[in-house]
Design a protein around this motif. Structure first.
Motif, short mmCIF file in Angstrom:
data_model
loop_
_atom_site.label_atom_id
_atom_site.label_comp_id
_atom_site.label_asym_id
_atom_site.label_seq_id
_atom_site.Cartn_x
_atom_site.Cartn_y
_atom_site.Cartn_z
N PRO A 1 45.86 33.48 49.50
CA PRO A 1 46.54 33.42 48.27
C PRO A 1 46.82 34.68 47.62
CG PRO A 1 44.01 33.54 47.99
CD PRO A 1 44.59 33.46 49.52
N LEU A 2 47.75 34.92 46.53
CA LEU A 2 48.43 35.87 45.96
C LEU A 2 47.82 36.21 44.76
CD1 LEU A 2 52.04 35.78 46.96
CD2 LEU A 2 50.45 37.11 47.87
N PRO A 3 47.60 37.12 44.07
CA PRO A 3 47.72 38.44 44.62
C PRO A 3 46.85 38.89 45.60
CG PRO A 3 46.76 38.89 42.55
CD PRO A 3 46.88 37.07 42.89
N THR A 4 45.80 38.39 45.61
CA THR A 4 44.81 38.45 46.93
C THR A 4 43.79 37.50 47.24
OG1 THR A 4 43.19 40.52 47.51
CG2 THR A 4 43.10 39.68 45.24
N GLY A 5 42.96 37.73 48.30
CA GLY A 5 42.01 36.69 48.79
C GLY A 5 40.52 37.42 48.50
N GLN A 6 40.70 38.59 48.14
CA GLN A 6 39.43 39.36 47.67
C GLN A 6 39.00 38.84 46.39
OE1 GLN A 6 38.17 41.18 50.17
NE2 GLN A 6 39.36 42.59 51.09
N GLY A 7 37.56 39.23 46.20
CA GLY A 7 36.93 38.96 45.05
C GLY A 7 37.25 40.18 43.86
N ILE A 8 37.77 39.61 42.59
CA ILE A 8 38.24 40.40 41.68
C ILE A 8 37.05 40.70 40.40
CG2 ILE A 8 39.82 40.85 39.78
CD1 ILE A 8 40.89 41.43 42.40
N SER A 9 36.53 41.67 40.16
CA SER A 9 35.73 41.91 39.40
C SER A 9 36.10 42.30 37.89
CB SER A 9 34.40 43.03 39.81
OG SER A 9 35.27 44.18 39.77
N ASP A 10 37.36 43.24 37.83
CA ASP A 10 37.66 43.60 36.39
C ASP A 10 39.25 43.63 36.65
OD1 ASP A 10 37.43 44.13 33.90
OD2 ASP A 10 36.64 46.41 34.30
N ILE A 11 39.63 43.37 35.29
CA ILE A 11 41.32 43.16 35.23
C ILE A 11 41.61 44.05 33.72
CG2 ILE A 11 43.24 42.02 35.00
CD1 ILE A 11 41.97 39.74 36.16
N ALA A 12 42.43 45.19 33.67
CA ALA A 12 42.81 45.89 32.46
C ALA A 12 44.31 46.14 32.56
CB ALA A 12 41.70 47.10 32.73
N PHE A 13 44.68 46.41 31.14
CA PHE A 13 45.86 46.75 31.04
C PHE A 13 46.08 47.95 30.19
CE2 PHE A 13 46.87 42.23 32.16
CZ PHE A 13 48.06 42.23 32.47
N PHE A 14 46.87 48.97 30.74
CA PHE A 14 47.35 50.15 30.16
C PHE A 14 48.41 49.88 28.94
CE2 PHE A 14 46.46 51.39 34.42
CZ PHE A 14 45.77 52.68 34.11
N ASP A 15 49.24 48.91 29.26
CA ASP A 15 50.31 48.64 28.18
C ASP A 15 50.84 47.25 28.69
OD1 ASP A 15 52.26 49.36 30.06
OD2 ASP A 15 52.08 51.39 29.47
N GLU A 16 52.24 47.01 28.15
CA GLU A 16 52.75 45.68 28.40
C GLU A 16 53.29 45.45 29.82
OE1 GLU A 16 53.67 42.62 26.63
OE2 GLU A 16 52.11 43.29 25.49
N ASN A 17 53.41 46.74 30.43
CA ASN A 17 53.81 46.79 31.75
C ASN A 17 53.03 47.11 32.99
OD1 ASN A 17 56.57 46.01 31.03
ND2 ASN A 17 56.88 48.19 30.33
N HIS A 18 52.17 48.02 32.56
CA HIS A 18 51.22 48.65 33.53
C HIS A 18 49.88 47.86 33.46
CE1 HIS A 18 54.34 51.58 33.06
NE2 HIS A 18 54.07 51.90 34.32
N ALA A 19 49.35 47.58 34.67
CA ALA A 19 48.10 46.84 34.72
C ALA A 19 47.43 47.26 36.13
CB ALA A 19 48.28 45.41 34.62
#
Length: 626
Positions: free
Chosen positions: A27-45
């Motif tokens: 799957p996209l974006p990855t098949g690995q387990g994701i533990s945290d997601i964060a945004f710097f601003d509207e564009n950068h994550a």
């Protein structure tokens, strides 16, 4: 049969280097387990997860790029510390980026015995971290840095502190935390940089997964789950005075049946809580009930919803971009990782097509098409890709049994071997000439589990079925007319674990009861020569040429792959698995270029060589690839 005994020679060892990981197709974006997601601003994550996974986005999360950090540790937490600065926490070190995640430096590596439990950076250079060492009289220590993590001052917590669950600071002096003392867990605060901690009116006998967030307007939020009256209940508290007093803004009495997984805030308006439903007997929960959000600072709460009533499973990571867009990763009920996003607040859609129902058991790529063979235990479905694996289309007809191997000898012409899951298995062979739109069964009810299935061109097909526990059922059959007629081939009744042919005539069997043994044929199995090697039995094998083969074995407690010269009767080690690793599979396209998958617990390690095993590159670490 001619029998030869060969000596065993150890020549080569494994040398590992790091390289860019392979790219996920699905799957996209990855098949690995994701533990945290964060945004710097509207564009950068940025997001992080298992097996060294770090991905970044420069277009607001529409596309994600895997980053090579040079490490395959599990990353647990992201701390955004500035306009382009972030820290990523592993067990015993941190990664730091100053350019939105395009590059990283490794900092703050802990001494042996210590592990990180949390990080909280309130500016680009200043912040606190929590570490733990079970061998110390006071296992928990609070660390402070003023130079971006290059140097840390560590201070043990007071002696009456039994456990530190989490901490969060708003500045150098003020912070809050969940701390265990005696038989209770307290919500505490400090106004002197952690030298002393004062308790509030909140205390519990048990607390699960506590999380504290600090808003940019100066308020603390504390979320936690506790067990009450045979049910979990999740609460969210708010403090407007640096953690000295708190107000309960979410917390159904009697339990909501949810165990907190993640909690994120965007200012003081948007609050998101992700949880795992764990008490469905008492509370009838839909998937959305485990994802709640508030757009008015916690006055009212609304369940999230998922497109197509998808069950997201257990949330593993949550990220908020703005008041409308959020991202969620989860571990689905079919044990696959999933990724969702919202365009309208609270309504989650799959990021991409993913999670094929059933298990992918084999794949075959031709010059312009790819085929996946997926089984649910009783039948096999074929999916076809015309764009290099980016998208897959299910074909209408299924085949009976679980897929053993599917091979396409041209874009539309292929064969599929399946078998039953019974205690006395049988095998079937199917053929297609229209790109798997339909299958015709060309062989039925062959007893035994397939060990080898090899089509060569449009007409020649060989199948070997066997049972290592009952070698008398070893059976090899061959067709030279595309499966219309079959002839039985002479084959040993000794223990066979694997077989491989390079064409319809030249091939080898690999096995042995107590030592490694290879049987070789030059005439399609009419006659065989056999060779004994002073190793353990050969459990996997591959033929590179009539006189050159590869075989895996467990020898002297270590798993190895040997290159075997059947003309000189020599065997050289080309791969030695790391300690406690098993060899799952290996494939070589020629004598120099090959791949190996090893396993340790639930982890899978993918290696590559381009010089016949003299050097190996670790390409990536994954969960349960086979």
């Amino acid at each position: 049969m001619k029998k030869t005994v060969a000596a065993f020679i150890f020549l080569l060892s494994i040398v590992c280097a790091f390289s860019q990981s392979p790219v996920w197709l699905n799957p996209l974006p990855t098949g690995q387990g994701i533990s945290d997601i964060a945004f710097f601003d509207e564009n950068h994550a940025i997001m992080c997860g298992t097996n060294g996974t770090v991905l970044t986005s420069v277009d607001g999360g529409n596309n994600w790029q895997e980053q090579n950090t040079g490490d395959f540790s599990d990353f647990a937490e992201i701390a955004i510390a500035g306009s382009s600065v972030a820290y990523i926490l592993a067990d015993n070190f941190m990664l730091k980026t100053t350019d939105y995640g395009n590059s990283f430096s490794s900092i703050a590596t802990l001494p042996s015995g210590f592990t990180y439990k949390g990080i909280n950076m309130y500016s680009e250079d200043e912040g606190y971290a929590l570490r733990y060492n079970a061998s110390l009289a006071q296992p928990y220590e609070l660390g402070y840095t003023s130079d971006g993590g290059l140097n840390w001052t560590w201070t043990p917590f007071p002696s009456d502190v039994k456990k530190v669950y989490t901490i969060c600071f708003s500045d150098k002096l003020h912070g809050t935390g969940f701390i265990g003392k005696s038989s209770y867990i307290y919500l505490v605060f400090t106004d002197d940089g952690g030298n002393t901690w004062q308790t509030t009116s909140y205390s519990w006998e048990t607390v699960s997964n506590p999380i504290i967030r600090y808003s940019n307007s100066g308020n603390f939020y504390a979320a936690y789950s506790t067990y009450y009256a045979q049910s979990y209940e999740t609460h969210i508290l708010k403090s407007t005075n640096q953690g000295q007093t708190w107000t309960d803004i979410y917390g159904p009495q009697g339990g909501d049946g949810n165990l907190l997984s993640d909690f994120k805030i965007l200012g003081d308006d948007l609050l998101f809580m992700a949880a795992v439903p764990v008490n469905k007997k008492k509370n009838s929960l839909t998937p959305g009930n485990s994802l709640l959000y508030s757009t008015d600072g916690g006055i009212t709460w609304t369940p999230g919803s998922f497109a197509g009533n998808i069950n997201p499973g257990a949330p593993t990571g949550l990220g908020l971009k703005n008041m409308q867009e959020a991202f969620l990763s989860s571990y689905g009920p079919d044990e696959n990782y999933q990724f969702f996003r919202t365009f309208s607040i609270g309504y989650f859609e799959p990021f991409s097509e993913h999670n094929f129902t059933g298990n992918i058991t084999d794949l075959s790529f031709g010059s312009s098409k790819g085929y996946l063979f997926i089984t649910d235990g009783t039948e096999t479905l074929t999916r076809v890709s015309n764009d290099g694996g980016n998208t897959w289309t299910a074909q209408p007809q299924t085949a009976e049994g679980m897929a053993f191997r599917g091979v396409f000898t041209s874009d539309n012409y292929g064969y599929l071997c399946t078998f039953s899951a019974d205690s006395d298995p049988i095998s079937w062979i199917y053929k297609t000439n229209n790109g798997a739109q339909s299958w015709s069964r060309i062989k039925t009810n062959t007893p035994g589990t397939p060990l080898m299935f090899e089509p060569f061109g449009p007409d020649t097909v060989i199948i070997l079925t066997s049972s290592p526990s009952n070698p008398d059922v070893n059976k090899m059959e061959r067709s030279a007319d595309g499966g219309t007629t079959w002839a039985q081939v002479n084959v040993t009744t000794e223990t066979v674990y694997a077989a491989d042919f390079i064409d319809g005539m030249h091939g080898c069997l690999f096995g042995g009861a107590t030592q490694g043994k290879i049987w070789r044929t030059f005439d399609g199995g009419n006659t065989w020569d056999d060779f004994i090697f002073l190793t353990g039995p050969f459990t996997q094998g591959m033929v590179l040429s009539p006189y050159l083969a590869l075989a895996s074995t467990l020898h002297e407690g270590v798993n190895k792959i040997l290159k075997i010269n059947l003309l000189e009767l020599s065997a050289n080690v080309i791969f030695t698995a790391p300690a406690d690793h098993n060899i799952i599979d290996f494939r070589f396209s020629d004598e120099n270029n090959g791949y190996v998958i090893t396993s340790k617990n639930s982890k899978r390690f993918l290696y590559k060589t381009t010089n016949s095993g003299q050097d190996w590159t670790l390409l990536g670490v994954y969960n349960n690839i086979n």
